[in-house]
Write a protein that holds these residues in place. Structure first.
Motif, mmCIF file in Angstrom:
data_model
loop_
_atom_site.group_PDB
_atom_site.id
_atom_site.type_symbol
_atom_site.label_atom_id
_atom_site.label_comp_id
_atom_site.label_asym_id
_atom_site.label_seq_id
_atom_site.Cartn_x
_atom_site.Cartn_y
_atom_site.Cartn_z
ATOM 1 N N SER A 199 0.456 22.694 -1.524
ATOM 2 C CA SER A 199 -0.395 22.417 -0.358
ATOM 3 C C SER A 199 -0.115 21.045 0.252
ATOM 4 N N LEU A 200 0.704 20.237 -0.413
ATOM 5 C CA LEU A 200 1.049 18.917 0.126
ATOM 6 C C LEU A 200 1.885 19.040 1.392
ATOM 7 N N ASP A 201 1.670 18.122 2.324
ATOM 8 C CA ASP A 201 2.544 18.066 3.503
ATOM 9 C C ASP A 201 3.973 17.739 3.080
ATOM 10 N N GLU A 202 4.104 16.958 2.006
ATOM 11 C CA GLU A 202 5.410 16.600 1.458
ATOM 12 C C GLU A 202 5.452 17.042 -0.006
ATOM 13 N N PRO A 203 5.687 18.336 -0.260
ATOM 14 C CA PRO A 203 5.647 18.825 -1.634
ATOM 15 C C PRO A 203 6.700 18.201 -2.544
ATOM 16 N N GLY A 204 7.708 17.573 -1.970
ATOM 17 C CA GLY A 204 8.715 16.878 -2.765
ATOM 18 C C GLY A 204 8.168 15.657 -3.485
ATOM 19 N N ARG A 205 6.967 15.222 -3.116
ATOM 20 C CA ARG A 205 6.336 14.083 -3.805
ATOM 21 C C ARG A 205 5.797 14.482 -5.176
ATOM 22 N N PHE B 118 -10.728 27.380 -1.484
ATOM 23 C CA PHE B 118 -9.643 27.978 -0.713
ATOM 24 C C PHE B 118 -10.106 28.189 0.714
ATOM 25 N N CYS B 119 -9.146 28.329 1.605
ATOM 26 C CA CYS B 119 -9.445 28.518 3.018
ATOM 27 C C CYS B 119 -9.949 29.939 3.254
ATOM 28 N N PRO B 120 -11.118 30.098 3.905
ATOM 29 C CA PRO B 120 -11.627 31.436 4.173
ATOM 30 C C PRO B 120 -10.841 32.164 5.278
ATOM 31 N N VAL B 121 -10.014 31.430 6.013
ATOM 32 C CA VAL B 121 -9.229 32.046 7.086
ATOM 33 C C VAL B 121 -7.904 32.586 6.546
ATOM 34 N N CYS B 122 -7.125 31.725 5.869
ATOM 35 C CA CYS B 122 -5.788 32.136 5.431
ATOM 36 C C CYS B 122 -5.687 32.375 3.928
ATOM 37 N N GLY B 123 -6.706 31.979 3.160
ATOM 38 C CA GLY B 123 -6.720 32.225 1.723
ATOM 39 C C GLY B 123 -5.973 31.213 0.877
ATOM 40 N N THR B 124 -5.398 30.187 1.482
ATOM 41 C CA THR B 124 -4.627 29.198 0.739
ATOM 42 C C THR B 124 -5.523 28.386 -0.201
ATOM 43 N N PRO B 125 -5.146 28.247 -1.494
ATOM 44 C CA PRO B 125 -5.868 27.328 -2.376
ATOM 45 C C PRO B 125 -5.634 25.891 -1.902
ATOM 46 N N MET C 191 0.833 -1.179 0.000
ATOM 47 C CA MET C 191 0.000 0.000 0.000
ATOM 48 C C MET C 191 0.876 1.239 0.000
ATOM 49 N N ASN C 192 0.489 2.213 -0.829
ATOM 50 C CA ASN C 192 1.246 3.455 -0.925
ATOM 51 C C ASN C 192 0.932 4.381 0.234
ATOM 52 N N GLN C 193 1.882 5.226 0.534
ATOM 53 C CA GLN C 193 1.689 6.246 1.564
ATOM 54 C C GLN C 193 0.627 7.230 1.075
ATOM 55 N N PRO C 194 -0.340 7.601 1.912
ATOM 56 C CA PRO C 194 -1.380 8.543 1.478
ATOM 57 C C PRO C 194 -0.786 9.914 1.130
ATOM 58 N N TYR C 195 -1.494 10.606 0.283
ATOM 59 C CA TYR C 195 -1.179 12.002 0.000
ATOM 60 C C TYR C 195 -1.990 12.834 0.973
ATOM 61 N N THR C 196 -1.325 13.720 1.697
ATOM 62 C CA THR C 196 -1.989 14.564 2.676
ATOM 63 C C THR C 196 -1.542 16.004 2.476
ATOM 64 N N GLY C 197 -2.399 16.920 2.911
ATOM 65 C CA GLY C 197 -2.035 18.321 2.817
ATOM 66 C C GLY C 197 -3.152 19.194 3.329
ATOM 67 N N GLY C 198 -3.027 20.470 3.064
ATOM 68 C CA GLY C 198 -4.048 21.405 3.506
ATOM 69 C C GLY C 198 -3.577 22.838 3.382
ATOM 70 N N CYS C 199 -4.332 23.691 4.033
ATOM 71 C CA CYS C 199 -4.051 25.127 3.963
ATOM 72 C C CYS C 199 -2.943 25.504 4.955
ATOM 73 N N ALA C 200 -2.505 26.748 4.872
ATOM 74 C CA ALA C 200 -1.410 27.226 5.716
ATOM 75 C C ALA C 200 -1.756 27.265 7.192
ATOM 76 N N CYS C 201 -3.023 27.563 7.522
ATOM 77 C CA CYS C 201 -3.384 27.691 8.937
ATOM 78 C C CYS C 201 -3.893 26.383 9.541
ATOM 79 N N GLY C 202 -4.120 25.357 8.724
ATOM 80 C CA GLY C 202 -4.567 24.061 9.224
ATOM 81 C C GLY C 202 -6.069 23.905 9.349
ATOM 82 N N ALA C 203 -6.848 24.901 8.971
ATOM 83 C CA ALA C 203 -8.307 24.815 9.082
ATOM 84 C C ALA C 203 -8.912 23.821 8.087
ATOM 85 N N ILE C 204 -8.227 23.590 6.955
ATOM 86 C CA ILE C 204 -8.687 22.627 5.949
ATOM 87 C C ILE C 204 -7.579 21.624 5.713
#
Length: 138
Positions: A101-107, A76-83, A1-14
């Motif tokens: 927006s990836l937690d690991e953008p190097g992927r 996009f996040c209504p708090v920090c504006g991140t797409p 099983m592959n490692q999941p792709y995870t991520g979100g906005c800059a403030c963590g709300a999404i």
């Protein structure tokens, strides 16, 4: 099983997560991506089934017709504006996330450059990538 792709906005709300692998990874030089990124292109990972992506938090949505006339819904996040993700009216099963927006953008492993016809001279992209004047079909 592959490692999941995870991520979100800059403030963590999404946050998002998916166990699916991306079906397409690209840099896009359309005007919409230029305006949204504040630079010469956007970088995207497209996943095959938005139903397989878990999204927590409430995004604000903005719809726009792309260069090809198809409607895209940008979230996009209504708090920090991140797409945080992008949906396509013409292809409702797909969902794309910005590489930054990836937690690991190097992927992010770009496969192509789209909308090269809109490229700006100062936005140099890896010349070894296959470049399409617009979005390839299929």
């Amino acid at each position: 099983m592959n490692q999941p792709y995870t991520g979100g906005c800059a403030c963590g709300a999404i946050r998002y997560t998916t166990k699916q692998a991306p079906i397409f990874q690209n840099h896009c030089q359309c005007r919409d991506c230029q305006r949204r990124s504040g630079t010469g292109h956007g970088s995207w990972l497209t996943f095959p089934a938005q139903g397989d992506m878990t999204i927590t938090g409430e995004a604000t949505h903005w719809e726009v017709a792309g260069d090809n006339g198809n409607v895209k819904s940008h979230a996009f996040c209504p708090v920090c504006g991140t797409p945080v993700y992008l949906r396509f009216a013409a292809m409702p099963e797909l969902i794309a996330v910005p590489a930054g927006s990836l937690d690991e953008p190097g992927r992010f492993a770009p496969q192509a450059l789209t909308y090269h016809v809109r490229g700006l001279e100062w936005d140099t992209i890896d010349p070894s990538l296959q470049a399409f004047e617009r979005m390839p079909h299929g």
